[in-house]
Every structure is written in C-alpha cells, then in structure tokens.
Write a protein that holds these residues in place. Structure first.
Motif, short mmCIF file in Angstrom:
data_model
loop_
_atom_site.label_atom_id
_atom_site.label_comp_id
_atom_site.label_asym_id
_atom_site.label_seq_id
_atom_site.Cartn_x
_atom_site.Cartn_y
_atom_site.Cartn_z
N ARG A 1 43.41 36.66 39.43
CA ARG A 1 44.63 36.73 38.61
C ARG A 1 44.38 37.49 37.32
O ARG A 1 45.22 38.29 36.87
CB ARG A 1 45.14 35.32 38.30
CG ARG A 1 45.96 34.70 39.42
CD ARG A 1 46.73 33.49 38.91
NE ARG A 1 45.83 32.41 38.54
CZ ARG A 1 45.47 31.43 39.35
NH1 ARG A 1 45.93 31.40 40.60
NH2 ARG A 1 44.66 30.48 38.95
N ARG B 1 44.26 41.18 38.01
CA ARG B 1 45.60 41.71 38.28
C ARG B 1 46.37 41.94 36.99
O ARG B 1 47.15 42.89 36.89
CB ARG B 1 46.37 40.75 39.19
CG ARG B 1 45.93 40.81 40.65
CD ARG B 1 46.64 39.74 41.46
NE ARG B 1 46.30 39.83 42.88
CZ ARG B 1 46.49 38.87 43.75
NH1 ARG B 1 47.03 37.71 43.34
NH2 ARG B 1 46.16 39.03 45.02
N ARG B 2 46.18 41.07 36.01
CA ARG B 2 46.90 41.22 34.74
C ARG B 2 46.52 42.52 34.02
O ARG B 2 47.31 43.07 33.27
CB ARG B 2 46.64 40.02 33.83
CG ARG B 2 47.39 38.77 34.25
CD ARG B 2 47.40 37.74 33.13
NE ARG B 2 46.08 37.23 32.84
CZ ARG B 2 45.54 36.16 33.41
NH1 ARG B 2 46.23 35.49 34.32
NH2 ARG B 2 44.33 35.75 33.09
N THR B 3 45.30 42.97 34.26
CA THR B 3 44.85 44.21 33.62
C THR B 3 45.01 45.42 34.52
O THR B 3 44.59 46.52 34.17
CB THR B 3 43.38 44.09 33.21
OG1 THR B 3 42.58 43.86 34.38
CG2 THR B 3 43.16 42.94 32.24
#
Length: 456
Positions: A226, A229-231
């Motif tokens: 997660r 994915r945020r970056t």
C-alpha cells in the motif's frame, strides 16, 4: 538461608500512584519515586505488568527530562555500552513505561549519527533495529557500513534515507542484491520494497494462494505494498503480481509475473532471478509467459526464461554445463549456482559438483552469504530433494550444504544440518560484529516464519 524474590505488588501499587498523578504537585518527589521503581528489579516487574495490562504507561515524566534521574541514568548506561544485552530492558523502560518514544528516537538519532565510522556503529544500529528506534525520521548517514547484513539492520531501525540520495540508492541496491530478506520495518521506501518482495512471502502451502505465512507477516507485506502504491513506485506493480488469476491456480504464473515485472522496473537483479527460481523449485505446474530471444543466464537473460528452462532441463547435464559457460559476470554465476542447487536433479548436481563448488567459492562473500541463506531456507521448506552421493566437498560451505541434503537416516550427529549457515553482521542482542546465521535465525525465529513480531 532461604531467600524470597520481592513481591511485584508494592511496585505495581506505587506505579499506579504515579500514573494517577498523586505526585503531580510534587515533581521532585515524583522523580525520585520513579527512579526507585525503575531499578533493574523494578523495571523487570513493571514491564511484565505492562505486558499483562495490569498497569498503564506513565503519561509524562514528573520532572524535566534534562534533570530527570531515570532518563539520565538509563541513557547514560546505554551510551556507555550500546552492545550491552541489558539495553533491551532499558530501552523498553524509556519507550514504553515512560512514554518517551519521541524523545528516545531523537536521542538515538544523535548517538548513531555520531557513531558512523566508529567501532560502536554496529552496536547502535542493532540497538535501534530491535525497536525501530528512528520511527520514520529522515537521517543522512552517509558512510555507514552496509556490509554483512548492515543494510538490513539499518532498514529495521525505521530510518528514512533522504529521498533520491546516495544512501537510498545504496540501500535499494542491497535489497535487489538479496541482502535484506528479513526486513521488519516498512517506514522507508527501500524497506517497503524489501518487505513487499521478501523471498519468504513467495513460499506457499496452497495451490490457490500464498498461505503459510503468519498474520503479522501478511499484514506487514500488505502495508508495504500500500505504501509503495501511494508513491506510484513502479515496483508496486511488481509486488501486486503475486496472485493467482483466474485459471492460474496451481501454476507458477505468480512467480513468473512478479519476476518479469520487477525485471521490467529495474533490469537484471538477483531478487528477480531468485523469485523465478523459487517458482521453479515449487511444486506448482509450469506457468509463464514465453519470451523469445532472452536466455536463462548471462547478459541477455530474463527471469521468466530462467524459470521455464531450469525446470525443463533439470535432468540435462550438458545443458547446465553450457549455461555455466554463458555466465560471464558475477550475477550470472551466482544465479547459476542457486538455480543448479535448487532445481537440477541430484545426478546432475553430483556430476557438476566440482564446477558448482569452484564457482561458488569464486563469488564475493556477500554473494555466498545470500546463496547460503536461500539454500538453508529451501531445505527447511522441504523443496530440495535428498540424494546419496560419494561426492567429496573441498570447502566447508560445500560440505555443510551436502550434509544437509543427505537422507535423514544418513546424517551423522556431527554433520551440519539445514539450519547452519554463514555469517551476517549483528543481530538483536549480538555482541560481536559478525554473528553466525544459525544464531540469528534461532534468535529471530526465522524457521517459524516470524510468528511473533518484535516489540514496538
């Protein structure tokens, strides 16, 4: 004369008075009471009570930290000998009983920054790794020693290297070289990559999913994916490929797809090849996307081709000989050593053992350590076939690995087993700069698949 241990009840009662604020109007007296309670004996009893949820942490110190006798005494004791095994309890008192996590993180950061390049550098890093001391602080520790497991220890401190800097680049390279398989923190981007693509998470006891890991291990990987994915990190795509799509149950597609996506993101690297070899060594049916042009080994290699061909040619001695000739660089040679050991038939291994052993011996120590750790892991998972052989090893490492693959009834009591291994630098509680892998594995419960998390 019979002696009795002191009762915990007076300590718990006195601690409750502190946490209830009885000494709020008398900070000097409160500080003295706190220091008495946090003696070695008292600390042990209070931490046990905290674990049993019989007491609560202290909301705040009764006096200013700079003059608080408990903070001063404990931090001075740690600084005097950061490798002291008693420091684990001292750190827990500071961080958990006294609720000084933030202050401790700042103090530890200052100590480790000053220790870089000095004899006690490793001890400070090991101390921090035991409790994720940095807690997500960005620290530039250029010049820190990343060899012998140092990169993994640094990542486990929870430190974040300056984004895009030299340290982050070096840590990522160590991850891709397979030197950080047991990272516990997910604070930094290199740590997230290490956790999301950790080799242990590619071993499964199921044909339809990746079962067999502890809930803690599963949650840790989910957190890492997660965060990536945020970056929008390209490696997040690779990590997300570890799944069985419709029609892929019981096949090696998840390994092939993950290794291919990682290869596409960063190019040739040990980690992509290792995932491919783990897929080939699994009991799943062959499943991969065919690639035309690339080879299994060498500068033009591709992990999906590696997975397919080492399976197809497991019994072909001449094929393995030809592949060894194609391995002109260090990475390819390390991949050949691992693939042969993991998937070739026992007869092929016996026929090529001299070449295999000499190739392994020619690799840098770091590569040997990575291979040895993986060989131990594969054996512990039951993925390596036993074989009888009159092969005679010429190196200690070769002898250890051969002995581990003998049928159980043929092993001698003195023969090393699959839990013996090479060396890695420092582990929680380690005193020496170099510690045997077997000791670290035992301390960290690696062969129980990390069922219990280290304290936070």
């Amino acid at each position: 004369m019979r002696t009795t241990s002191p009762s915990r009840h007076p300590y718990i009662a006195s601690w409750t008075l502190l946490t209830d604020g009885v000494f709020a109007s008398r900070p000097a007296e409160g500080a003295l009471v706190l220091d008495e309670l946090c003696s070695d004996t008292g600390s042990e009893m209070l931490l046990a009570a905290l674990d049993r949820k019989e007491i609560l942490p202290l909301p705040k110190l009764p006096s200013d930290r700079s003059t608080n006798p408990t903070w001063t005494r404990l931090t001075e004791a740690i600084a005097k000998n950061p490798a002291d095994s008693s420091n684990r309890q001292r750190v827990r008192v500071l961080r958990e009983l006294l609720s000084e996590r933030g202050a401790f993180a700042q103090w530890w950061s200052e100590q480790v920054r000053a220790a870089v390049g000095k004899n006690d550098e490793c001890a400070w890093l090991v101390l921090g790794a035991g409790c994720e001391a940095a807690e997500g602080r960005t620290l530039a520790l250029d010049g820190v020693d990343l060899a012998d497991g140092g990169a993994e220890i640094l990542l486990n401190t929870g430190l974040i290297p300056p984004p895009g800097g030299t340290l982050e680049t070096l840590l990522l390279q160590r991850v891709f070289d397979g030197e950080c398989p047991y990272v516990t923190s997910v604070r930094s981007m290199p740590a997230q990559v290490a956790v999301a693509l950790a080799p242990d998470t590619f071993h499964t006891t199921s044909k339809a999913g990746f079962a067999g890991q502890s809930s803690y291990m599963t949650q840790r990987r989910q957190d890492a994916v997660r965060a990536l994915r945020r970056t929008n990190a390209p490696i997040a795509t690779a990590a997300s490929k570890r799944r069985f799509k419709s029609g892929e149950h019981g096949s090696t597609f998840p390994w092939s797809n993950t290794a291919t996506a990682l290869f596409d993101a960063v190019g040739r690297c040990w980690l992509a090849s290792e995932i491919a070899v783990l897929g080939a060594a699994s009991g799943h049916q062959a499943g991969h996307t065919t690639k035309r042009g690339p080879t299994a080994f060498g500068p033009n290699s591709h992990p999906a081709v590696l997975l397919a061909q080492i399976r197809h040619n497991a019994n072909d001695e001449q094929w393995w000989r030809a592949q060894r000739s194609a391995c002109v660089d260090e990475l390819a040679q390390a991949e050949w050593v691992f693939a042969l050991w993991a998937k070739a038939s026992p007869n092929v291994i016996a026929a090529l053992f001299a070449d295999w052993e000499s190739t392994l011996a020619s690799l840098p120590v770091a590569r040997q350590q990575v291979f040895q750790d993986r060989a131990i892991r594969l054996n512990s998972w039951g993925l390596l076939a036993s074989f009888r052989s009159d092969v005679v090893a010429t190196t200690d490492l070769g002898a250890q690995l051969l002995a581990a693959r003998l049928p159980r009834q043929e092993r001698t009591p003195s023969a090393p087993n699959q839990q013996q291994g090479g060396v890695r630098r420092g582990a929680p509680g380690a005193q020496a700069r170099v510690t045997s892998l077997a000791q670290i594995a035992g301390t960290g419960k690696w062969f129980q698949v990390d069922q219990v998390a280290s304290y936070r």
